[in-house]
Write a protein that holds these residues in place. Structure first.
Motif, PDB file in Angstrom:
ATOM      1  N   ALA A   1      45.182  42.827  48.364  1.00 55.13           N
ATOM      2  CA  ALA A   1      46.251  42.709  47.370  1.00 55.13           C
ATOM      3  C   ALA A   1      47.351  41.793  47.896  1.00 55.13           C
ATOM      4  O   ALA A   1      47.721  41.870  49.073  1.00 55.13           O
ATOM      5  N   GLY A   2      47.824  40.928  47.019  1.00 57.88           N
ATOM      6  CA  GLY A   2      48.832  39.943  47.401  1.00 57.88           C
ATOM      7  C   GLY A   2      48.250  38.623  47.839  1.00 57.88           C
ATOM      8  O   GLY A   2      48.985  37.646  47.999  1.00 57.88           O
ATOM      9  N   GLY A   3      46.938  38.587  48.049  1.00 55.10           N
ATOM     10  CA  GLY A   3      46.287  37.377  48.495  1.00 55.10           C
ATOM     11  C   GLY A   3      45.958  36.425  47.355  1.00 55.10           C
ATOM     12  O   GLY A   3      46.330  36.657  46.191  1.00 55.10           O
ATOM     13  N   SER A   4      45.246  35.346  47.709  1.00 52.34           N
ATOM     14  CA  SER A   4      44.922  34.299  46.743  1.00 52.34           C
ATOM     15  C   SER A   4      43.447  33.923  46.826  1.00 52.34           C
ATOM     16  O   SER A   4      42.816  34.057  47.881  1.00 52.34           O
ATOM     17  N   LEU A   5      42.951  33.442  45.721  1.00 52.52           N
ATOM     18  CA  LEU A   5      41.610  32.866  45.635  1.00 52.52           C
ATOM     19  C   LEU A   5      41.661  31.719  44.640  1.00 52.52           C
ATOM     20  O   LEU A   5      42.467  31.739  43.703  1.00 52.52           O
ATOM     21  N   ARG A   6      40.779  30.744  44.830  1.00 50.87           N
ATOM     22  CA  ARG A   6      40.630  29.684  43.842  1.00 50.87           C
ATOM     23  C   ARG A   6      39.196  29.658  43.364  1.00 50.87           C
ATOM     24  O   ARG A   6      38.280  29.424  44.174  1.00 50.87           O
ATOM     25  N   LEU A   7      39.014  29.896  42.102  1.00 48.13           N
ATOM     26  CA  LEU A   7      37.687  29.823  41.501  1.00 48.13           C
ATOM     27  C   LEU A   7      37.435  28.412  40.992  1.00 48.13           C
ATOM     28  O   LEU A   7      38.349  27.737  40.513  1.00 48.13           O
TER      29      LEU A   7
ATOM     30  N   LEU B   1      47.313  38.478  43.925  1.00 46.38           N
ATOM     31  CA  LEU B   1      46.250  39.273  43.317  1.00 46.38           C
ATOM     32  C   LEU B   1      46.520  40.769  43.442  1.00 46.38           C
ATOM     33  O   LEU B   1      47.108  41.246  44.434  1.00 46.38           O
ATOM     34  N   LYS B   2      46.078  41.490  42.428  1.00 47.58           N
ATOM     35  CA  LYS B   2      46.256  42.940  42.359  1.00 47.58           C
ATOM     36  C   LYS B   2      44.885  43.602  42.256  1.00 47.58           C
ATOM     37  O   LYS B   2      43.930  42.975  41.784  1.00 47.58           O
ATOM     38  N   PRO B   3      44.790  44.858  42.649  1.00 49.37           N
ATOM     39  CA  PRO B   3      43.498  45.556  42.509  1.00 49.37           C
ATOM     40  C   PRO B   3      42.968  45.524  41.076  1.00 49.37           C
ATOM     41  O   PRO B   3      41.740  45.459  40.887  1.00 49.37           O
ATOM     42  N   GLU B   4      43.838  45.522  40.106  1.00 44.93           N
ATOM     43  CA  GLU B   4      43.379  45.499  38.717  1.00 44.93           C
ATOM     44  C   GLU B   4      42.826  44.143  38.287  1.00 44.93           C
ATOM     45  O   GLU B   4      42.306  44.002  37.176  1.00 44.93           O
ATOM     46  N   ASP B   5      42.917  43.147  39.151  1.00 39.67           N
ATOM     47  CA  ASP B   5      42.275  41.861  38.886  1.00 39.67           C
ATOM     48  C   ASP B   5      40.797  41.865  39.273  1.00 39.67           C
ATOM     49  O   ASP B   5      40.082  40.892  39.015  1.00 39.67           O
ATOM     50  N   THR B   6      40.354  42.946  39.891  1.00 43.59           N
ATOM     51  CA  THR B   6      38.955  43.046  40.285  1.00 43.59           C
ATOM     52  C   THR B   6      38.045  42.988  39.061  1.00 43.59           C
ATOM     53  O   THR B   6      38.214  43.757  38.110  1.00 43.59           O
ATOM     54  N   ALA B   7      37.100  42.063  39.085  1.00 42.86           N
ATOM     55  CA  ALA B   7      36.208  41.856  37.945  1.00 42.86           C
ATOM     56  C   ALA B   7      35.223  40.745  38.282  1.00 42.86           C
ATOM     57  O   ALA B   7      35.377  40.043  39.294  1.00 42.86           O
TER      58      ALA B   7
ATOM     59  N   VAL C   1      39.606  42.838  44.735  1.00 42.60           N
ATOM     60  CA  VAL C   1      40.915  42.893  45.366  1.00 42.60           C
ATOM     61  C   VAL C   1      41.117  44.308  45.898  1.00 42.60           C
ATOM     62  O   VAL C   1      41.128  45.275  45.130  1.00 42.60           O
ATOM     63  N   SER C   2      41.263  44.410  47.189  1.00 44.50           N
ATOM     64  CA  SER C   2      41.449  45.720  47.817  1.00 44.50           C
ATOM     65  C   SER C   2      42.934  46.042  47.944  1.00 44.50           C
ATOM     66  O   SER C   2      43.762  45.154  48.136  1.00 44.50           O
TER      67      SER C   2
END
Length: 125
Positions: free
Chosen positions: A14-20, A86-92, A123-124
């Motif tokens: 949580a709080g991190g970033s990713l680029r798709l 990122l938040k845990p609720e962004d997990t998908a 997102v953990s």
């Protein structure tokens, strides 16, 4: 017809970033409006973001506004989704999609003609 392949998913705190990234086949990519959607376990697929063919207009779901940024590079036939804070609720599972009329934006799943296979984002907390 266009084929779409997503990449860039993974596990992040949580709080991190990713680029798709979503790579498209074919030179027609530059004429397509593009969208990102996501589907969490047990939930329906939902709209995340969209961009016109030129890249001049973008739109975001309220849940990601201010944290996610959609962009595209028509020379590389690729659309991106930069995800910050990122938040845990962004997990998908995140999917990219293409619509043949690139002059507008589309938020409805039913309006998109082509879909990628999806990439998992976890997102953990």
């Amino acid at each position: 017809q266009v084929q779409l392949v997503e990449s860039g998913g993974g596990l992040v705190q949580a709080g991190g970033s990713l680029r798709l990234s979503c790579a498209a086949s074919g030179r027609t990519f530059r004429r397509y409006a593009m969208g990102w959607f996501r589907q969490a376990p047990g939930k329906e697929r939902e709209f995340v973001s969209a961009i016109t063919a030129s890249g001049g207009v973008t739109h975001y779901a309220d849940s990601v506004k201010g944290r996610f940024t959609i962009s595209r590079d028509n020379a590389k036939y690729t659309v991106y989704l930069q995800m910050n804070s990122l938040k845990p609720e962004d997990t998908a599972v995140y999917y990219c999609a293409a619509h043949q009329d690139g002059s507008s934006l589309y938020t409805s799943i039913q309006l998109y003609n082509y879909w990628g296979q999806g990439t998992q984002v976890t997102v953990s907390s």
